[in-house]
Design an enzyme around this catalytic site. Structure first.
Site, PDB file in Angstrom:
ATOM      1  N   HIS A 188       0.283  -1.353  -0.024  1.00 55.06           N
ATOM      2  CA  HIS A 188      -0.230   0.010  -0.571  1.00 55.06           C
ATOM      3  C   HIS A 188       1.117   1.242  -0.035  1.00 55.06           C
ATOM      4  O   HIS A 188       1.741   1.298   0.324  1.00 55.06           O
ATOM      5  CB  HIS A 188      -1.187  -0.308   1.326  1.00 55.06           C
TER       6      HIS A 188
ATOM      7  N   HIS B  30       3.443   1.590   2.245  1.00 53.51           N
ATOM      8  CA  HIS B  30       5.320   0.318   2.110  1.00 53.51           C
ATOM      9  C   HIS B  30       5.904   1.489   0.800  1.00 53.51           C
ATOM     10  O   HIS B  30       6.973   1.933   0.977  1.00 53.51           O
ATOM     11  CB  HIS B  30       4.841  -0.322   1.212  1.00 53.51           C
TER      12      HIS B  30
ATOM     13  N   CYS C 296       0.996  -9.897  20.060  1.00 51.88           N
ATOM     14  CA  CYS C 296       0.512  -9.924  19.436  1.00 51.88           C
ATOM     15  C   CYS C 296       1.321  -9.912  18.068  1.00 51.88           C
ATOM     16  O   CYS C 296       2.084  -9.660  17.671  1.00 51.88           O
ATOM     17  CB  CYS C 296       0.608  -8.042  19.792  1.00 51.88           C
TER      18      CYS C 296
ATOM     19  N   CYS D 272       1.981  -8.096  15.295  1.00 52.73           N
ATOM     20  CA  CYS D 272       2.798  -6.778  15.743  1.00 52.73           C
ATOM     21  C   CYS D 272       3.920  -8.149  15.269  1.00 52.73           C
ATOM     22  O   CYS D 272       5.707  -7.074  15.759  1.00 52.73           O
ATOM     23  CB  CYS D 272       3.195  -5.674  16.819  1.00 52.73           C
TER      24      CYS D 272
ATOM     25  N   HIS E 105      -3.465  -2.951  16.356  1.00 48.66           N
ATOM     26  CA  HIS E 105      -3.646  -4.497  15.457  1.00 48.66           C
ATOM     27  C   HIS E 105      -5.484  -4.191  16.424  1.00 48.66           C
ATOM     28  O   HIS E 105      -5.517  -5.352  15.249  1.00 48.66           O
ATOM     29  CB  HIS E 105      -3.342  -5.390  15.350  1.00 48.66           C
TER      30      HIS E 105
ATOM     31  N   LYS F  36      -6.820   6.160   9.772  1.00 47.99           N
ATOM     32  CA  LYS F  36      -5.298   4.784   9.506  1.00 47.99           C
ATOM     33  C   LYS F  36      -6.387   3.823   8.657  1.00 47.99           C
ATOM     34  O   LYS F  36      -7.258   3.114   8.845  1.00 47.99           O
ATOM     35  CB  LYS F  36      -5.179   4.689  11.222  1.00 47.99           C
TER      36      LYS F  36
ATOM     37  N   LYS G 297      -7.388  -2.739   6.996  1.00 51.08           N
ATOM     38  CA  LYS G 297      -8.133  -3.816   6.362  1.00 51.08           C
ATOM     39  C   LYS G 297      -9.718  -3.751   7.004  1.00 51.08           C
ATOM     40  O   LYS G 297     -10.384  -3.582   6.139  1.00 51.08           O
ATOM     41  CB  LYS G 297      -7.114  -5.099   6.691  1.00 51.08           C
TER      42      LYS G 297
HETATM   43  N1  MSP Z   1       8.975  -7.188   8.371  1.00 53.46           N
HETATM   44  C1  MSP Z   1       8.742  -5.445   9.410  1.00 53.46           C
HETATM   45  C2  MSP Z   1      10.279  -4.675   8.884  1.00 53.46           C
HETATM   46  C3  MSP Z   1      10.845  -5.442   8.397  1.00 53.46           C
HETATM   47  S1  MSP Z   1      12.661  -5.007   8.589  1.00 53.46           S
HETATM   48  C4  MSP Z   1      13.549  -6.146   9.395  1.00 53.46           C
HETATM   49  C5  MSP Z   1       7.418  -4.644   8.817  1.00 53.46           C
HETATM   50  N2  MSP Z   1       7.107  -4.444   7.880  1.00 53.46           N
HETATM   51  S2  MSP Z   1       5.773  -3.311   7.147  1.00 53.46           S
HETATM   52  O1  MSP Z   1       5.399  -4.460   6.278  1.00 53.46           O
HETATM   53  O2  MSP Z   1       4.770  -3.720   8.790  1.00 53.46           O
HETATM   54  O3  MSP Z   1       6.031  -2.179   6.827  1.00 53.46           O
HETATM   55  C6  MSP Z   1       6.439  -1.713   7.945  1.00 53.46           C
HETATM   56  C7  MSP Z   1       7.426   0.179   7.350  1.00 53.46           C
HETATM   57  O4  MSP Z   1       5.891   0.229   5.884  1.00 53.46           O
HETATM   58  C8  MSP Z   1       6.957   0.946   8.181  1.00 53.46           C
HETATM   59  O5  MSP Z   1       8.178   0.904   9.006  1.00 53.46           O
HETATM   60  C9  MSP Z   1       6.741   1.736   7.329  1.00 53.46           C
HETATM   61  O6  MSP Z   1       8.127   2.321   6.392  1.00 53.46           O
HETATM   62  C10 MSP Z   1       5.745   1.608   6.347  1.00 53.46           C
HETATM   63  N3  MSP Z   1       4.910   1.908   6.468  1.00 53.46           N
HETATM   64  C11 MSP Z   1       3.660   1.388   6.522  1.00 53.46           C
HETATM   65  N4  MSP Z   1       2.246   1.323   6.885  1.00 53.46           N
HETATM   66  C12 MSP Z   1       2.881   3.270   6.901  1.00 53.46           C
HETATM   67  C13 MSP Z   1       1.955   4.290   6.814  1.00 53.46           C
HETATM   68  N5  MSP Z   1       0.644   3.922   7.056  1.00 53.46           N
HETATM   69  N6  MSP Z   1       2.399   5.091   6.648  1.00 53.46           N
HETATM   70  C14 MSP Z   1       4.025   5.658   6.362  1.00 53.46           C
HETATM   71  N7  MSP Z   1       4.740   4.280   6.721  1.00 53.46           N
HETATM   72  C15 MSP Z   1       3.791   2.992   6.633  1.00 53.46           C
HETATM   73  O7  MSP Z   1       7.444  -4.300   9.787  1.00 53.46           O
END
Ligand code: MSP
Length: 492
Positions: free
Chosen positions: A24, A27, A132, A135, A152, A304, A307
């Site tokens: 999304h 990412h 969790c 997380c 979550h 926020k 899903k």
């Molecule tokens: N898999 C772990 C990270 C492991 S790194 C060794 C994880 N993955 S995640 O898919 O949840 O991605 C988290 C990252 O995605 C966040 O730290 C951020 O960089 C980005 N974001 C996810 N949602 C976001 C927003 N709503 N806004 C900005 N960045 C966001 O955690």
């Protein structure tokens, strides 16, 4: 061994994303920021390595694949591919993508864990607590809200198991010192303060293995357990460089690029990255990352993204509406990196039109038209045709570079749009249509100087909006004007 023996190197990483759901804009945001830095450093002539990846093990992924009725690896293959496609769509120029289910990752992690064990930084203990799955971490009673994980919105599970623990405490003072001395920077400052205050809370040792999660890498010294997903995920940053504790298997990439210059992360994973990750590295006497750039979180239309709310915005939706560069612009320009922000679709149309169609787009097309009309499409740079705005061009580039050097990514981008606005205003003041009749030679000088300014803007813009930046540079490079066509069609 010094990292930069010859050419200066630059290593930038993104978090590796969980593949339980499709990519999304959250990412996309952190990945585009890393792409901007990688492109910028490549342009500076540095040997750059830009890594991305997917986080594919653990209870959360096992649960998601079960829901889909697919074997875990098959599910992982499908979902990881979606991230790859998304990065292609967004024109992300990464050097390598690591999947945690790849053999190269597993080998590197096994070697790392074995060494930790050998050095006696791992011990066994019984653990119980609230976990969790969303997380993939244990939460304290204080963190729970009515027994639920506040992020979550799902009940935490009480887990009691035999685990292996890492002697985190031993390394906390050193990490604190490295942060305070500026040897491991955490930007922005408020995120550094958060990490420093966590460090003062005397954090307990953390578990590096799970007893009842089968979808993971077996612990080399006790294969009845798998390695805790966060512990192996963090190691992606070195497994992608071919890390091994055996010198003969150590990759050249590792020698060249470690430690990372910049690790892009989101604020919710800073404890793992700025405390646990450095501690693991210190245990093996490896150098620490030089800098963490910690991004904020953004909401979509004030909410926020989740899903359950059904408001998860896919990058593709924005690209279909605003184009690739339009999307990159909209995500990067709304708020300073590090802050929380909101993406409102309605505002996006206005921003797109105001900045891209009416400002830069319009400037390029009006100067292009005049070059064709008054200079017969020739952008010559004879010595006698002095560049009137030479000073301005220098200051555009200097200001931009200074902001980039301070990691003020949004501000750097916007500085180029300010320059474009100024040039549009300057053209109004100069009144070229009048000069054409009264002072054609002066007009010619102006036009050459304006094309030069656009060339500078195009060059600085390229890491952010690669296609646009390239088209602008090509158009005004000279000696022949190359019509770039309409850069940004207006959207209603
Ligand atoms: N898999 C772990 C990270 C492991 S790194 C060794 C994880 N993955 S995640 O898919 O949840 O991605 C988290 C990252 O995605 C966040 O730290 C951020 O960089 C980005 N974001 C996810 N949602 C976001 C927003 N709503 N806004 C900005 N960045 C966001 O955690």
């Amino acid at each position: 061994m010094p990292k930069n023996v010859s050419k200066k190197t630059f290593y930038v990483t993104t978090p590796i994303y969980y593949i339980n759901a499709k990519p999304h804009i959250g990412h996309a945001y952190s990945t585009i920021v890393a792409d901007v830095l990688a492109r910028w450093h490549r342009n500076l002539g540095e040997e750059t390595f830009f890594s991305v990846g997917t986080d594919e093990h653990g209870a959360k992924i096992a649960e998601a694949s079960e829901k889909q009725g697919l074997p875990q690896k098959e599910f992982a293959d499908i979902m990881s591919e979606k991230f790859r496609e998304c990065w292609k769509l967004l024109n992300i120029q990464y050097d390598d993508l690591i999947r945690t289910t790849e053999t190269r990752h597993k080998e590197s992690v096994v070697s790392f864990m074995q060494e930790l064990y050998k050095r006696k930084f791992i011990y066994q203990a019984e653990y119980e607590g609230w976990y969790c799955k969303g997380c993939e971490k244990f939460l304290t009673e204080k963190e729970l809200v009515s027994g639920m994980c506040p992020d979550h919105k799902r009940p935490a599970e009480w887990i009691k198991e035999k685990n292996y623990f890492f002697k985190l405490k031993k390394f906390l003072p050193k990490i604190q010192q490295m942060i305070c001395d500026g040897d491991m920077q955490i930007v922005p400052k408020k995120r550094e303060n958060e990490v420093l205050s966590l460090l003062k809370q005397n954090l307990p040792d953390f578990s590096v293995s799970r007893q009842n999660v089968r979808w993971g890498i077996p612990l080399p010294f006790d294969p009845t357990q798998t390695i805790y997903v966060w512990v192996e995920a963090l190691q992606n940053y070195i497994s992608i460089l071919v890390f091994s504790t055996t010198a003969a298997q150590q990759g050249e990439r590792f020698q060249k690029f470690w430690p990372a210059d910049v690790q892009i992360i989101g604020k919710e994973i800073s404890k793992f990255h700025c405390i646990f990750w450095p501690a693991l590295l210190l245990a093996l006497a490896l150098p620490l990352p030089k800098k963490f750039l910690v991004g904020g979180f953004f909401t979509f239309d004030g909410q926020k993204m989740s899903k359950s709310l059904g408001n998860v915005l896919a990058p593709k939706t924005l690209v279909e509406r605003f184009g690739v560069d339009g999307t990159r612009f909209l995500l990067l320009s709304q708020f300073p990196y590090g802050e929380d922000g909101d993406i409102a679709l309605a505002g996006c149309v206005e921003r797109y039109n105001a900045h891209l169609a009416d400002n830069v787009g319009n400037l390029v097309s009006r100067i292009g038209t005049m070059i064709q009309k008054y200079l017969q499409g020739r952008i010559e740079t004879h010595p006698e045709k002095q560049i009137i705005l030479e000073e301005t061009n220098k200051s555009i580039e200097e200001r931009f570079s200074a902001l980039m050097a301070r990691d003020q990514i949004q501000e750097a981008l916007l500085s180029l749009f300010e320059a474009s606005t100024k040039l549009n205003q300057h053209i109004e003041e100069v009144k070229p249509w009048k000069l054409a009749k009264t002072h054609p030679t002066i007009l010619k000088q102006h036009l050459l100087s304006w094309s030069h300014t656009l060339h500078v803007i195009g060059r600085c813009l390229a890491p952010f909006l690669p296609n646009t930046g390239e088209r602008i540079q090509r158009a005004f490079r000279g000696p022949e004007f190359q019509n770039p066509g309409i850069l940004f069609p207006k959207i209603s």
